[in-house]
Design a protein around this motif. Structure first.
Motif, mmCIF file in Angstrom:
data_model
loop_
_atom_site.group_PDB
_atom_site.id
_atom_site.type_symbol
_atom_site.label_atom_id
_atom_site.label_comp_id
_atom_site.label_asym_id
_atom_site.label_seq_id
_atom_site.Cartn_x
_atom_site.Cartn_y
_atom_site.Cartn_z
ATOM 1 N N HIS A 23 24.631 38.807 28.091
ATOM 2 C CA HIS A 23 25.646 39.865 27.973
ATOM 3 C C HIS A 23 25.830 40.628 29.287
ATOM 4 O O HIS A 23 26.522 41.626 29.317
ATOM 5 N N HIS A 27 29.196 43.356 30.124
ATOM 6 C CA HIS A 27 29.023 44.813 30.147
ATOM 7 C C HIS A 27 28.661 45.282 31.560
ATOM 8 O O HIS A 27 27.726 46.034 31.765
ATOM 9 N N HIS A 30 27.696 48.900 32.787
ATOM 10 C CA HIS A 30 26.393 49.529 32.549
ATOM 11 C C HIS A 30 25.485 49.425 33.762
ATOM 12 O O HIS A 30 24.349 49.882 33.711
ATOM 13 N N SER A 138 29.180 58.340 25.330
ATOM 14 C CA SER A 138 29.226 56.948 25.805
ATOM 15 C C SER A 138 28.397 56.718 27.062
ATOM 16 O O SER A 138 28.689 55.821 27.863
ATOM 17 N N TYR A 168 27.474 54.022 19.096
ATOM 18 C CA TYR A 168 28.121 52.766 19.458
ATOM 19 C C TYR A 168 29.381 52.531 18.623
ATOM 20 O O TYR A 168 30.402 52.073 19.138
ATOM 21 N N ARG A 173 32.072 50.028 19.923
ATOM 22 C CA ARG A 173 31.198 48.938 20.351
ATOM 23 C C ARG A 173 30.320 48.490 19.181
ATOM 24 O O ARG A 173 29.098 48.653 19.196
ATOM 25 N N GLU A 175 29.536 45.532 18.152
ATOM 26 C CA GLU A 175 28.599 44.441 18.451
ATOM 27 C C GLU A 175 27.296 44.979 19.014
ATOM 28 O O GLU A 175 26.215 44.459 18.715
ATOM 29 N N GLU A 176 27.372 46.009 19.858
ATOM 30 C CA GLU A 176 26.147 46.620 20.379
ATOM 31 C C GLU A 176 25.335 47.272 19.267
ATOM 32 O O GLU A 176 24.109 47.346 19.350
#
Length: 505
Positions: A23, A27, A30, A138, A168, A173, A175-176
Protein backbone atom coordinates in the motif's frame (compact mmCIF):
# COMPACT_ATOMS: atom_id res chain seq x y z
CA UNK A 1 3.86 13.07 23.07
CA UNK A 2 6.40 12.85 25.88
CA UNK A 3 10.16 13.08 25.23
CA UNK A 4 10.57 9.47 26.27
CA UNK A 5 7.81 8.40 23.88
CA UNK A 6 9.40 10.32 21.02
CA UNK A 7 12.72 8.49 21.50
CA UNK A 8 10.94 5.15 21.40
CA UNK A 9 9.20 5.91 18.10
CA UNK A 10 12.42 5.51 16.13
CA UNK A 11 12.84 1.84 17.02
CA UNK A 12 9.16 0.85 17.22
CA UNK A 13 8.38 -1.81 14.64
CA UNK A 14 4.72 -2.35 15.54
CA UNK A 15 2.61 -2.47 12.36
CA UNK A 16 0.11 0.14 11.28
CA UNK A 17 -2.46 -0.37 8.52
CA UNK A 18 -0.19 1.50 6.12
CA UNK A 19 3.11 -0.20 6.93
CA UNK A 20 3.06 -2.83 4.17
CA UNK A 21 4.87 -2.16 0.87
CA UNK A 22 1.74 -3.23 -0.96
CA UNK A 23 0.00 0.00 0.00
CA UNK A 24 3.06 2.29 0.00
CA UNK A 25 2.49 4.05 -3.31
CA UNK A 26 -1.26 4.15 -2.90
CA UNK A 27 -0.87 6.31 0.22
CA UNK A 28 2.19 8.36 -0.72
CA UNK A 29 0.83 11.40 1.20
CA UNK A 30 1.55 9.62 4.47
CA UNK A 31 5.25 10.02 3.86
CA UNK A 32 5.31 13.42 5.57
CA UNK A 33 6.71 13.60 9.06
CA UNK A 34 4.07 13.68 11.82
CA UNK A 35 5.03 17.20 12.88
CA UNK A 36 4.94 18.51 9.27
CA UNK A 37 1.63 16.76 8.76
CA UNK A 38 0.17 18.43 11.86
CA UNK A 39 1.19 21.87 10.58
CA UNK A 40 -0.28 21.16 7.14
CA UNK A 41 -3.75 20.69 8.58
CA UNK A 42 -4.15 24.46 8.64
CA UNK A 43 -4.27 24.40 4.85
CA UNK A 44 -7.09 21.85 4.82
CA UNK A 45 -10.76 22.44 5.32
CA UNK A 46 -11.51 21.70 8.96
CA UNK A 47 -14.64 20.05 10.24
CA UNK A 48 -16.77 21.98 12.68
CA UNK A 49 -15.51 21.15 16.18
CA UNK A 50 -16.80 22.32 19.53
CA UNK A 51 -14.42 24.86 21.07
CA UNK A 52 -14.11 26.83 24.28
CA UNK A 53 -16.21 29.56 22.65
CA UNK A 54 -19.18 27.17 22.81
CA UNK A 55 -18.71 26.71 26.58
CA UNK A 56 -19.39 30.07 28.26
CA UNK A 57 -19.06 28.92 31.89
CA UNK A 58 -15.57 27.46 31.82
CA UNK A 59 -13.24 27.91 34.82
CA UNK A 60 -10.90 30.82 34.18
CA UNK A 61 -7.79 28.63 34.02
CA UNK A 62 -9.29 26.29 31.43
CA UNK A 63 -10.52 29.23 29.37
CA UNK A 64 -7.05 30.82 29.43
CA UNK A 65 -5.34 27.62 28.29
CA UNK A 66 -7.92 27.10 25.54
CA UNK A 67 -7.39 30.67 24.34
CA UNK A 68 -3.63 30.10 24.19
CA UNK A 69 -4.04 26.83 22.29
CA UNK A 70 -6.54 28.36 19.86
CA UNK A 71 -4.79 31.64 19.17
CA UNK A 72 -1.07 30.89 19.43
CA UNK A 73 1.22 29.43 16.73
CA UNK A 74 2.10 25.91 17.83
CA UNK A 75 5.84 26.67 18.13
CA UNK A 76 5.06 29.36 20.75
CA UNK A 77 2.47 27.48 22.81
CA UNK A 78 4.82 25.99 25.39
CA UNK A 79 6.60 29.30 26.05
CA UNK A 80 3.35 31.20 26.51
CA UNK A 81 2.03 28.54 28.89
CA UNK A 82 5.25 28.82 30.92
CA UNK A 83 5.06 32.62 30.91
CA UNK A 84 1.60 32.43 32.51
CA UNK A 85 2.87 30.10 35.27
CA UNK A 86 -0.01 27.70 34.68
CA UNK A 87 -0.24 24.46 36.66
CA UNK A 88 -2.49 21.69 35.38
CA UNK A 89 -4.06 18.48 36.66
CA UNK A 90 -4.93 15.38 34.67
CA UNK A 91 -8.55 16.52 34.57
CA UNK A 92 -7.50 19.94 33.25
CA UNK A 93 -5.65 18.30 30.38
CA UNK A 94 -8.71 16.23 29.44
CA UNK A 95 -10.99 19.26 29.50
CA UNK A 96 -8.69 21.39 27.34
CA UNK A 97 -8.17 18.62 24.78
CA UNK A 98 -11.93 18.12 24.40
CA UNK A 99 -12.24 21.77 23.39
CA UNK A 100 -9.16 21.94 21.15
CA UNK A 101 -9.99 19.63 18.25
CA UNK A 102 -9.79 22.52 15.80
CA UNK A 103 -6.14 23.21 16.70
CA UNK A 104 -4.34 19.83 16.59
CA UNK A 105 -0.77 21.12 16.35
CA UNK A 106 -1.17 23.43 19.35
CA UNK A 107 -3.19 20.81 21.25
CA UNK A 108 -0.38 18.26 20.89
CA UNK A 109 2.13 20.87 22.06
CA UNK A 110 -0.03 21.55 25.10
CA UNK A 111 -0.34 17.80 25.79
CA UNK A 112 3.44 17.41 25.63
CA UNK A 113 4.00 20.48 27.83
CA UNK A 114 1.51 19.20 30.42
CA UNK A 115 3.34 15.86 30.46
CA UNK A 116 6.40 17.56 31.95
CA UNK A 117 4.32 18.77 34.90
CA UNK A 118 2.55 15.44 35.36
CA UNK A 119 5.74 13.34 35.10
CA UNK A 120 4.33 11.77 31.93
CA UNK A 121 1.34 10.41 33.85
CA UNK A 122 -1.43 11.33 31.44
CA UNK A 123 -4.70 9.44 31.83
CA UNK A 124 -5.66 6.84 29.20
CA UNK A 125 -8.62 9.08 28.40
CA UNK A 126 -6.32 12.03 27.64
CA UNK A 127 -4.26 9.82 25.32
CA UNK A 128 -7.43 8.66 23.61
CA UNK A 129 -8.44 12.29 23.10
CA UNK A 130 -5.11 12.99 21.40
CA UNK A 131 -5.60 9.99 19.12
CA UNK A 132 -9.12 11.11 18.35
CA UNK A 133 -8.36 14.77 17.63
CA UNK A 134 -5.48 13.77 15.35
CA UNK A 135 -7.65 11.24 13.55
CA UNK A 136 -10.60 13.59 13.19
CA UNK A 137 -8.21 16.06 11.52
CA UNK A 138 -7.01 13.29 9.15
CA UNK A 139 -3.52 13.40 10.67
CA UNK A 140 -3.17 9.65 10.50
CA UNK A 141 0.63 9.31 10.72
CA UNK A 142 0.68 11.42 13.88
CA UNK A 143 -2.31 9.44 15.16
CA UNK A 144 -0.40 6.16 14.78
CA UNK A 145 2.63 7.67 16.54
CA UNK A 146 0.38 8.39 19.50
CA UNK A 147 -1.02 4.84 19.38
CA UNK A 148 2.49 3.37 19.41
CA UNK A 149 3.32 5.47 22.46
CA UNK A 150 0.16 4.23 24.16
CA UNK A 151 1.12 0.64 23.37
CA UNK A 152 4.47 1.06 25.08
CA UNK A 153 2.73 2.66 28.05
CA UNK A 154 0.36 -0.31 28.18
CA UNK A 155 -2.77 1.85 28.05
CA UNK A 156 -4.29 0.92 24.69
CA UNK A 157 -7.92 -0.17 24.72
CA UNK A 158 -10.75 -0.96 22.34
CA UNK A 159 -11.92 2.64 22.84
CA UNK A 160 -8.71 3.80 21.14
CA UNK A 161 -9.40 1.68 18.09
CA UNK A 162 -13.07 2.63 18.03
CA UNK A 163 -11.83 6.21 17.64
CA UNK A 164 -9.53 5.16 14.80
CA UNK A 165 -12.38 3.34 13.03
CA UNK A 166 -14.52 6.46 13.26
CA UNK A 167 -11.75 8.78 12.04
CA UNK A 168 -10.94 6.69 8.98
CA UNK A 169 -14.60 6.34 8.05
CA UNK A 170 -15.25 10.07 8.43
CA UNK A 171 -12.14 10.69 6.33
CA UNK A 172 -13.58 8.55 3.53
CA UNK A 173 -11.00 5.80 4.07
CA UNK A 174 -13.06 2.71 4.80
CA UNK A 175 -10.38 0.33 3.52
CA UNK A 176 -7.95 1.64 6.13
CA UNK A 177 -10.63 0.92 8.73
CA UNK A 178 -10.60 -2.74 7.69
CA UNK A 179 -6.79 -2.84 7.75
CA UNK A 180 -6.81 -1.32 11.24
CA UNK A 181 -9.08 -4.10 12.41
CA UNK A 182 -6.67 -6.68 10.97
CA UNK A 183 -3.68 -5.38 12.97
CA UNK A 184 -5.47 -4.79 16.29
CA UNK A 185 -4.23 -8.03 17.88
CA UNK A 186 -0.64 -6.98 17.13
CA UNK A 187 -1.28 -4.02 19.43
CA UNK A 188 -2.61 -6.27 22.18
CA UNK A 189 -6.30 -5.67 21.49
CA UNK A 190 -8.22 -8.83 20.57
CA UNK A 191 -10.16 -9.00 17.32
CA UNK A 192 -13.28 -10.31 18.99
CA UNK A 193 -16.98 -9.76 18.46
CA UNK A 194 -16.98 -6.55 20.52
CA UNK A 195 -14.27 -5.07 18.29
CA UNK A 196 -16.08 -6.23 15.16
CA UNK A 197 -19.31 -4.60 16.31
CA UNK A 198 -17.44 -1.37 17.04
CA UNK A 199 -16.11 -1.41 13.48
CA UNK A 200 -19.54 -2.12 11.98
CA UNK A 201 -21.07 0.68 14.04
CA UNK A 202 -18.52 3.25 12.83
CA UNK A 203 -19.10 2.32 9.18
CA UNK A 204 -22.89 2.24 9.42
CA UNK A 205 -23.05 5.59 11.21
CA UNK A 206 -21.44 7.16 8.15
CA UNK A 207 -24.06 5.74 5.77
CA UNK A 208 -21.94 2.91 4.37
CA UNK A 209 -23.98 -0.13 5.39
CA UNK A 210 -23.08 -1.89 2.12
CA UNK A 211 -19.39 -1.78 3.07
CA UNK A 212 -20.19 -3.02 6.57
CA UNK A 213 -22.20 -5.87 5.12
CA UNK A 214 -19.34 -6.85 2.80
CA UNK A 215 -16.84 -6.88 5.65
CA UNK A 216 -19.14 -8.87 7.93
CA UNK A 217 -19.42 -11.59 5.27
CA UNK A 218 -15.63 -11.91 5.26
CA UNK A 219 -15.14 -11.58 9.03
CA UNK A 220 -17.81 -14.14 9.98
CA UNK A 221 -15.50 -16.94 8.84
CA UNK A 222 -13.38 -16.24 11.93
CA UNK A 223 -15.72 -14.30 14.23
CA UNK A 224 -19.28 -15.45 14.75
CA UNK A 225 -21.70 -12.48 14.59
CA UNK A 226 -24.03 -11.97 17.53
CA UNK A 227 -27.40 -10.24 17.84
CA UNK A 228 -25.69 -6.84 18.18
CA UNK A 229 -23.86 -7.36 14.88
CA UNK A 230 -27.11 -7.82 13.01
CA UNK A 231 -28.87 -5.06 14.94
CA UNK A 232 -26.11 -2.58 13.99
CA UNK A 233 -26.29 -3.55 10.32
CA UNK A 234 -30.10 -3.44 10.30
CA UNK A 235 -29.99 0.05 11.79
CA UNK A 236 -27.58 1.03 9.02
CA UNK A 237 -30.00 -0.25 6.37
CA UNK A 238 -32.81 1.61 8.16
CA UNK A 239 -30.93 4.92 8.09
CA UNK A 240 -30.31 4.46 4.37
CA UNK A 241 -33.84 3.23 3.64
CA UNK A 242 -32.47 0.10 1.96
CA UNK A 243 -35.33 -2.41 2.14
CA UNK A 244 -33.52 -5.08 0.09
CA UNK A 245 -30.46 -4.98 2.31
CA UNK A 246 -32.61 -5.12 5.44
CA UNK A 247 -34.53 -8.16 4.21
CA UNK A 248 -31.33 -9.98 3.29
CA UNK A 249 -29.68 -9.26 6.65
CA UNK A 250 -32.81 -10.15 8.59
CA UNK A 251 -33.04 -13.50 6.83
CA UNK A 252 -29.39 -14.24 7.56
CA UNK A 253 -29.88 -13.28 11.19
CA UNK A 254 -32.77 -15.70 11.63
CA UNK A 255 -30.74 -18.51 10.05
CA UNK A 256 -27.52 -17.85 11.96
CA UNK A 257 -28.71 -16.93 15.46
CA UNK A 258 -32.41 -17.76 15.38
CA UNK A 259 -35.33 -15.91 16.97
CA UNK A 260 -34.41 -14.16 20.20
CA UNK A 261 -37.00 -12.19 22.25
CA UNK A 262 -34.16 -10.02 23.58
CA UNK A 263 -33.15 -8.83 20.12
CA UNK A 264 -35.60 -5.92 20.15
CA UNK A 265 -33.31 -3.32 18.46
CA UNK A 266 -32.93 -5.57 15.40
CA UNK A 267 -36.69 -6.09 15.09
CA UNK A 268 -37.28 -2.37 15.56
CA UNK A 269 -34.89 -1.36 12.78
CA UNK A 270 -36.10 -4.04 10.35
CA UNK A 271 -39.78 -3.17 10.67
CA UNK A 272 -39.10 0.58 10.53
CA UNK A 273 -37.20 0.03 7.28
CA UNK A 274 -40.12 -1.88 5.79
CA UNK A 275 -42.56 0.91 6.61
CA UNK A 276 -40.50 3.38 4.60
CA UNK A 277 -41.23 1.51 1.36
CA UNK A 278 -44.43 2.29 -0.64
CA UNK A 279 -46.39 -0.78 0.46
CA UNK A 280 -44.30 -1.44 3.51
CA UNK A 281 -46.90 -0.96 6.23
CA UNK A 282 -48.85 -4.09 5.41
CA UNK A 283 -45.63 -6.06 4.93
CA UNK A 284 -44.45 -4.87 8.33
CA UNK A 285 -47.70 -6.09 9.88
CA UNK A 286 -47.13 -9.53 8.33
CA UNK A 287 -43.65 -9.74 9.83
CA UNK A 288 -45.08 -8.48 13.11
CA UNK A 289 -47.45 -11.45 13.18
CA UNK A 290 -44.59 -13.81 12.34
CA UNK A 291 -42.57 -12.40 15.24
CA UNK A 292 -45.54 -12.83 17.52
CA UNK A 293 -45.73 -16.52 16.59
CA UNK A 294 -42.06 -16.85 17.61
CA UNK A 295 -42.74 -14.97 20.86
CA UNK A 296 -40.65 -12.03 19.67
CA UNK A 297 -41.64 -8.40 19.29
CA UNK A 298 -40.27 -4.99 18.40
CA UNK A 299 -40.22 -2.21 20.97
CA UNK A 300 -41.34 1.36 21.47
CA UNK A 301 -39.30 2.63 18.53
CA UNK A 302 -41.22 0.67 15.90
CA UNK A 303 -44.67 1.15 17.37
CA UNK A 304 -44.09 4.88 17.72
CA UNK A 305 -42.75 5.16 14.16
CA UNK A 306 -45.60 3.08 12.75
CA UNK A 307 -48.23 5.11 14.59
CA UNK A 308 -46.74 8.32 13.22
CA UNK A 309 -47.07 6.82 9.75
CA UNK A 310 -50.75 6.04 10.41
CA UNK A 311 -51.42 9.56 11.67
CA UNK A 312 -49.70 11.05 8.62
CA UNK A 313 -51.82 8.91 6.30
CA UNK A 314 -55.02 9.22 8.41
CA UNK A 315 -55.08 5.42 8.59
CA UNK A 316 -57.37 4.63 11.52
CA UNK A 317 -57.61 0.93 10.65
CA UNK A 318 -53.84 0.44 10.56
CA UNK A 319 -53.48 2.32 13.85
CA UNK A 320 -56.10 0.05 15.44
CA UNK A 321 -54.18 -3.06 14.36
CA UNK A 322 -50.96 -1.67 15.80
CA UNK A 323 -52.68 -0.67 19.02
CA UNK A 324 -54.05 -4.17 19.45
CA UNK A 325 -50.59 -5.66 18.85
CA UNK A 326 -49.18 -3.42 21.56
CA UNK A 327 -51.84 -3.82 24.21
CA UNK A 328 -52.06 -7.63 24.08
CA UNK A 329 -48.50 -7.80 25.40
CA UNK A 330 -48.21 -8.03 29.15
CA UNK A 331 -44.76 -6.41 29.17
CA UNK A 332 -45.61 -3.36 27.10
CA UNK A 333 -47.80 -0.34 27.72
CA UNK A 334 -48.30 2.64 25.41
CA UNK A 335 -46.85 5.91 26.67
CA UNK A 336 -48.34 9.41 26.63
CA UNK A 337 -46.86 10.20 23.22
CA UNK A 338 -48.51 7.14 21.68
CA UNK A 339 -51.85 7.98 23.23
CA UNK A 340 -51.49 11.52 21.91
CA UNK A 341 -50.99 10.19 18.39
CA UNK A 342 -54.22 8.17 18.62
CA UNK A 343 -56.08 11.16 20.03
CA UNK A 344 -54.72 13.33 17.21
CA UNK A 345 -55.62 10.78 14.52
CA UNK A 346 -59.23 10.37 15.63
CA UNK A 347 -59.70 14.05 16.47
CA UNK A 348 -58.71 15.08 12.96
CA UNK A 349 -61.02 12.40 11.56
CA UNK A 350 -63.82 13.87 13.73
CA UNK A 351 -64.10 10.56 15.63
CA UNK A 352 -64.51 12.48 18.86
CA UNK A 353 -66.02 9.65 20.90
CA UNK A 354 -63.04 7.44 20.08
CA UNK A 355 -60.54 10.24 20.77
CA UNK A 356 -62.24 10.89 24.11
CA UNK A 357 -62.07 7.19 24.93
CA UNK A 358 -58.29 7.15 24.43
CA UNK A 359 -58.03 10.23 26.62
CA UNK A 360 -59.97 8.49 29.39
CA UNK A 361 -58.05 5.20 29.06
CA UNK A 362 -54.63 6.74 29.60
CA UNK A 363 -54.85 6.66 33.36
CA UNK A 364 -55.71 2.94 33.27
CA UNK A 365 -52.34 2.32 31.60
CA UNK A 366 -50.50 4.29 34.25
CA UNK A 367 -49.86 7.34 32.08
CA UNK A 368 -51.47 10.74 32.27
CA UNK A 369 -52.73 13.24 29.70
CA UNK A 370 -50.59 16.30 29.11
CA UNK A 371 -51.42 19.66 27.55
CA UNK A 372 -50.94 18.23 24.06
CA UNK A 373 -53.46 15.45 24.77
CA UNK A 374 -56.16 17.95 25.65
CA UNK A 375 -55.25 20.73 23.23
CA UNK A 376 -55.33 18.44 20.21
CA UNK A 377 -58.87 17.32 21.03
CA UNK A 378 -59.91 20.82 22.13
CA UNK A 379 -58.74 22.37 18.85
CA UNK A 380 -60.62 19.84 16.71
CA UNK A 381 -63.79 20.31 18.76
CA UNK A 382 -63.57 24.04 18.09
CA UNK A 383 -63.19 23.48 14.35
CA UNK A 384 -66.17 21.11 14.36
CA UNK A 385 -68.21 23.54 16.50
CA UNK A 386 -68.93 20.90 19.16
CA UNK A 387 -69.91 23.30 21.95
CA UNK A 388 -71.05 20.84 24.61
CA UNK A 389 -67.99 18.59 24.23
CA UNK A 390 -65.74 21.65 24.07
CA UNK A 391 -67.07 22.97 27.36
CA UNK A 392 -66.54 19.62 29.07
CA UNK A 393 -62.97 19.24 27.81
CA UNK A 394 -62.08 22.81 28.78
CA UNK A 395 -63.31 22.34 32.32
CA UNK A 396 -61.45 19.06 32.70
CA UNK A 397 -58.15 20.23 31.28
CA UNK A 398 -58.04 23.34 33.47
CA UNK A 399 -58.89 21.20 36.50
CA UNK A 400 -56.00 18.86 35.63
CA UNK A 401 -53.63 21.82 35.10
CA UNK A 402 -53.17 21.04 31.40
CA UNK A 403 -53.59 24.57 30.12
CA UNK A 404 -55.23 25.30 26.77
CA UNK A 405 -53.07 27.27 24.37
CA UNK A 406 -53.83 30.95 23.89
CA UNK A 407 -54.70 30.36 20.23
CA UNK A 408 -57.24 27.72 21.21
CA UNK A 409 -58.70 30.05 23.83
CA UNK A 410 -59.09 32.86 21.30
CA UNK A 411 -60.85 30.56 18.85
CA UNK A 412 -63.07 29.16 21.61
CA UNK A 413 -64.17 32.62 22.78
CA UNK A 414 -65.13 33.57 19.23
CA UNK A 415 -66.98 30.30 18.62
CA UNK A 416 -69.02 30.56 21.80
CA UNK A 417 -69.99 34.18 21.16
CA UNK A 418 -70.89 33.42 17.55
CA UNK A 419 -73.00 30.49 18.77
CA UNK A 420 -74.81 32.52 21.39
CA UNK A 421 -73.10 31.10 24.50
CA UNK A 422 -71.61 34.15 26.24
CA UNK A 423 -71.31 32.26 29.56
CA UNK A 424 -68.64 29.91 28.19
CA UNK A 425 -66.94 32.78 26.36
CA UNK A 426 -66.66 34.71 29.64
CA UNK A 427 -65.31 31.64 31.44
CA UNK A 428 -62.55 31.20 28.88
CA UNK A 429 -61.78 34.94 28.90
CA UNK A 430 -61.32 34.87 32.67
CA UNK A 431 -58.89 32.01 32.24
CA UNK A 432 -56.98 33.99 29.61
CA UNK A 433 -56.47 37.13 31.68
CA UNK A 434 -55.27 35.01 34.61
CA UNK A 435 -52.76 33.00 32.60
CA UNK A 436 -51.61 35.16 29.68
CA UNK A 437 -49.99 38.57 29.83
CA UNK A 438 -49.99 39.68 26.18
CA UNK A 439 -52.01 39.54 22.96
CA UNK A 440 -55.28 40.00 24.85
CA UNK A 441 -56.52 43.16 23.18
CA UNK A 442 -58.25 41.64 20.14
CA UNK A 443 -60.06 38.93 22.12
CA UNK A 444 -61.09 41.35 24.87
CA UNK A 445 -62.63 43.76 22.38
CA UNK A 446 -64.36 40.90 20.61
CA UNK A 447 -65.82 39.73 23.93
CA UNK A 448 -67.15 43.19 24.86
CA UNK A 449 -68.66 43.69 21.39
CA UNK A 450 -70.12 40.18 21.45
CA UNK A 451 -71.76 40.69 24.85
CA UNK A 452 -73.24 43.95 23.62
CA UNK A 453 -74.59 42.19 20.49
CA UNK A 454 -76.19 39.55 22.74
CA UNK A 455 -78.04 42.36 24.60
CA UNK A 456 -75.89 41.84 27.70
CA UNK A 457 -74.84 45.47 27.86
CA UNK A 458 -74.30 45.54 31.61
CA UNK A 459 -71.80 42.69 31.39
CA UNK A 460 -70.18 44.29 28.36
CA UNK A 461 -69.59 47.47 30.41
CA UNK A 462 -68.23 45.39 33.29
CA UNK A 463 -65.59 43.68 31.13
CA UNK A 464 -64.81 46.91 29.31
CA UNK A 465 -64.01 48.56 32.66
CA UNK A 466 -61.96 45.54 33.68
CA UNK A 467 -59.95 45.80 30.47
CA UNK A 468 -59.23 49.47 31.18
CA UNK A 469 -58.17 48.63 34.75
CA UNK A 470 -55.83 45.92 33.44
CA UNK A 471 -54.40 48.32 30.85
CA UNK A 472 -55.69 46.17 28.00
CA UNK A 473 -56.47 48.58 25.17
CA UNK A 474 -60.21 49.06 24.62
CA UNK A 475 -60.70 50.09 21.00
CA UNK A 476 -62.57 53.29 20.09
CA UNK A 477 -64.92 51.31 17.81
CA UNK A 478 -65.83 49.03 20.75
CA UNK A 479 -66.46 52.08 22.91
CA UNK A 480 -68.64 53.62 20.18
CA UNK A 481 -70.82 50.49 20.04
CA UNK A 482 -71.28 50.59 23.81
CA UNK A 483 -72.26 54.26 23.60
CA UNK A 484 -75.05 53.47 21.13
CA UNK A 485 -76.52 50.78 23.38
CA UNK A 486 -76.17 52.73 26.62
CA UNK A 487 -77.68 55.94 25.22
CA UNK A 488 -80.52 53.97 23.69
CA UNK A 489 -81.19 52.35 27.09
CA UNK A 490 -81.15 55.74 28.81
CA UNK A 491 -77.86 55.08 30.59
CA UNK A 492 -75.81 57.95 29.25
CA UNK A 493 -74.09 58.60 32.63
CA UNK A 494 -72.73 55.03 32.62
CA UNK A 495 -71.14 55.71 29.28
CA UNK A 496 -69.77 59.07 30.48
CA UNK A 497 -68.04 57.33 33.43
CA UNK A 498 -66.64 54.65 31.14
CA UNK A 499 -65.36 57.33 28.75
CA UNK A 500 -63.70 59.17 31.62
CA UNK A 501 -61.82 56.06 32.68
CA UNK A 502 -60.90 55.32 29.08
CA UNK A 503 -59.35 58.79 28.63
CA UNK A 504 -57.32 58.40 31.82
CA UNK A 505 -55.89 55.00 30.86
Amino acid sequence: MTRQSKRRHGRDRSPSPLSSKKHHHQHRSHGKSPQRQIHDVGKQQRPNFISYLDSPNLPSKIKLICEIVANTPSLSVEKLLDDNSIRVSQEDVEQVLKLSYGYPASAVKFFRWAGYQLNDRHTPYAWNLVVDLLGKNSLFDAMWDAIKSMKEEGILSLATFASVFSSYVLGGRVEETFMTFEVMDQYGIPRDIVALNSLLSAICRDGKAEKADEFLRIAKDKIKPDSDSFAILLEGWENEGNVGGAKRTFGEMVVEIGWDPRNVPAYDSFLCTLIKSPSGFHEALKFLNTMKERRCSPGVKFFGFALEDCVRKSDARGAALLWEAMTVRSDFRPDTQMYNMMISLHSHLANFDIARRYLDEMVCDGVFPDSKSYNTLFQCLIKSRKLIELSSVFTEMVKNECLPTQVNCIDAVRLNLDSGDPYMAIKIWKFMIENYQSDLEETGNFLVSGLRDCNRVQEAVKYAEDMIDRKIKLGSSTLSKLKQSLVKAGKGPVYDELLRKWKLR
